[in-house]
Design an enzyme around this catalytic site. Structure first.
Site, short mmCIF file in Angstrom:
data_model
loop_
_atom_site.label_atom_id
_atom_site.label_comp_id
_atom_site.label_asym_id
_atom_site.label_seq_id
_atom_site.Cartn_x
_atom_site.Cartn_y
_atom_site.Cartn_z
N ASP A 9 -36.84 16.09 -17.04
CA ASP A 9 -38.27 16.28 -17.20
C ASP A 9 -38.65 15.69 -18.57
O ASP A 9 -37.79 15.57 -19.44
CB ASP A 9 -38.55 17.80 -17.14
CG ASP A 9 -39.95 18.16 -17.60
OD1 ASP A 9 -40.91 17.59 -17.07
OD2 ASP A 9 -40.07 19.01 -18.50
N LEU A 10 -39.91 15.35 -18.77
CA LEU A 10 -40.33 14.79 -20.07
C LEU A 10 -40.89 15.86 -21.01
O LEU A 10 -40.22 16.31 -21.93
CB LEU A 10 -41.34 13.65 -19.87
CG LEU A 10 -40.77 12.35 -19.29
CD1 LEU A 10 -41.89 11.33 -19.06
CD2 LEU A 10 -39.70 11.74 -20.21
N ASP A 11 -42.14 16.29 -20.76
CA ASP A 11 -42.82 17.21 -21.69
C ASP A 11 -42.08 18.54 -21.83
O ASP A 11 -41.77 19.18 -20.83
CB ASP A 11 -44.25 17.46 -21.23
CG ASP A 11 -45.07 16.18 -21.27
OD1 ASP A 11 -45.58 15.84 -22.34
OD2 ASP A 11 -45.15 15.49 -20.23
N THR A 43 -41.02 13.61 -13.69
CA THR A 43 -42.13 14.13 -14.49
C THR A 43 -43.38 14.37 -13.65
O THR A 43 -43.55 13.76 -12.60
CB THR A 43 -42.44 13.14 -15.65
OG1 THR A 43 -43.57 13.61 -16.41
CG2 THR A 43 -42.79 11.74 -15.14
N GLY A 44 -44.25 15.21 -14.17
CA GLY A 44 -45.56 15.40 -13.55
C GLY A 44 -46.51 14.27 -13.95
O GLY A 44 -47.54 14.07 -13.33
N LYS A 193 -40.74 18.09 -7.38
CA LYS A 193 -39.79 17.14 -7.97
C LYS A 193 -38.46 17.04 -7.23
O LYS A 193 -37.87 15.97 -7.15
CB LYS A 193 -39.50 17.53 -9.43
CG LYS A 193 -40.66 17.31 -10.38
CD LYS A 193 -40.23 17.70 -11.79
CE LYS A 193 -41.37 17.56 -12.77
NZ LYS A 193 -40.94 17.89 -14.14
N ASP A 216 -38.32 22.77 -18.16
CA ASP A 216 -38.80 23.86 -19.03
C ASP A 216 -39.98 24.65 -18.45
O ASP A 216 -40.34 25.69 -18.98
CB ASP A 216 -39.24 23.29 -20.39
CG ASP A 216 -40.54 22.48 -20.27
OD1 ASP A 216 -41.51 22.77 -21.00
OD2 ASP A 216 -40.59 21.58 -19.42
N ASN A 219 -43.28 23.85 -12.95
CA ASN A 219 -43.20 22.72 -12.00
C ASN A 219 -41.77 22.18 -11.87
O ASN A 219 -41.52 21.22 -11.16
CB ASN A 219 -44.18 21.59 -12.37
CG ASN A 219 -43.87 20.95 -13.71
OD1 ASN A 219 -43.19 21.52 -14.55
ND2 ASN A 219 -44.38 19.76 -13.93
#
Length: 267
Positions: A9-11, A43-44, A193, A216, A219
């Site tokens: 995941d990114l953020d 990622t979202g 995801k 984290d 989602n």
């Protein structure tokens, strides 16, 4: 060593509090790839708000955008590509009820572009743009969008989500973004995801047990649950931690992902 698929995941996970990938995290992820593993972003964010990280990490792997609504190999034809979309009529119907739903703005987006119902009060950084263009207004939305972004206030978020889910229950799911803004993301029903990461794993013939995932936020629930080894960041939500095989010792602001992978893969 068995080849692993590492879904990141990114953020709040790979990115630090400034929304950047640090030099240390970049170095470790490149080491992971040179050791023969596959690193895949899940990622979202839309592709235009995540392509810079794909390039920074020099990735050549498929990736997941819009929380699973788009699975693709950037800038290439890929036989496994999958894109889900929401009926354009749903977007216009939500826009009509904007006041009743207590929304500040309604935006629709697909792989390359976004459309927003108003320019005033919309922060361009939401759309990774320097400025919001008048040509990107909602009335120009001519195809079915991949995702809708709705901004509301924290106190209305759950009520608004419930209203939308009951009205369009067979067609959409509503996700909340973590962070300071109350952003609701509307995706096609059943999209998440793990679906996207599973397509990538199958395309690479990597079994599910060799998928390691990092996240984290809520989602990431299905992804962490799906992975053979699901790792939640120290700064992750309590809800997500209940699905984890392990939790990082450090946060996203302390290179927690890099630290964990270095030890776990004995790099």
């Amino acid at each position: 060593m068995t080849r692993k698929l590492i879904a990141i995941d990114l953020d709040g996970t790979t990115l630090n509090a400034q929304s950047l990938i640090t030099k240390r995290t970049e170095t470790v992820l490149k080491k992971v790839v040179s050791a023969g593993n596959v690193v895949s972003i899940a990622t979202g964010r839309p592709y235009r708000m995540s392509s810079q990280f794909y390039q920074q990490l020099a990735l050549t792997s498929p990736m997941v955008n819009f929380n699973g609504a788009l699975v693709h190999l950037p800038n290439q034809q890929w036989p496994f590509e999958k894109e889900h979309s929401i009926k354009r009529e749903i977007a216009f119907s939500i826009l009509e009820k904007k006041q009743e739903l207590k929304l500040d703005f309604v935006a629709a987006e697909n792989r390359q572009s976004f459309y927003v119902d108003q320019i005033e009060g919309v922060e361009p950084h939401f759309f990774a743009a320097d400025k919001i263009l008048t040509t990107n207004l909602f009335k120009n939305l001519s195809s079915n969008p991949t995702s809708l972004l709705l901004k509301t206030k924290h106190e209305y978020a759950s009520q608004t989500s419930e209203k939308l889910m009951s009205e369009f229950k067979d067609e959409i799911d509503v996700r909340t973004w973590g962070g300071p803004n109350a952003i609701l993301e509307v995706v096609p029903k059943g999209v998440q995801k793990a679906m996207g990461v599973d397509i990538i794993a199958q395309s690479l013939k990597i079994p599910q047990k060799d998928v390691i995932a990092f996240g984290d936020e809520h989602n990431d629930v299905e992804l962490i649950d799906y992975a053979g080894w699901g790792v939640v960041m120290k700064n992750g939500t309590d809800q997500l931690k209940s699905y984890a095989n392990d939790i990082t010792e450090k946060t996203n602001d302390e290179d927690g992902l890099a630290d964990y992978l270095e030890k776990y893969l004995a790099l």
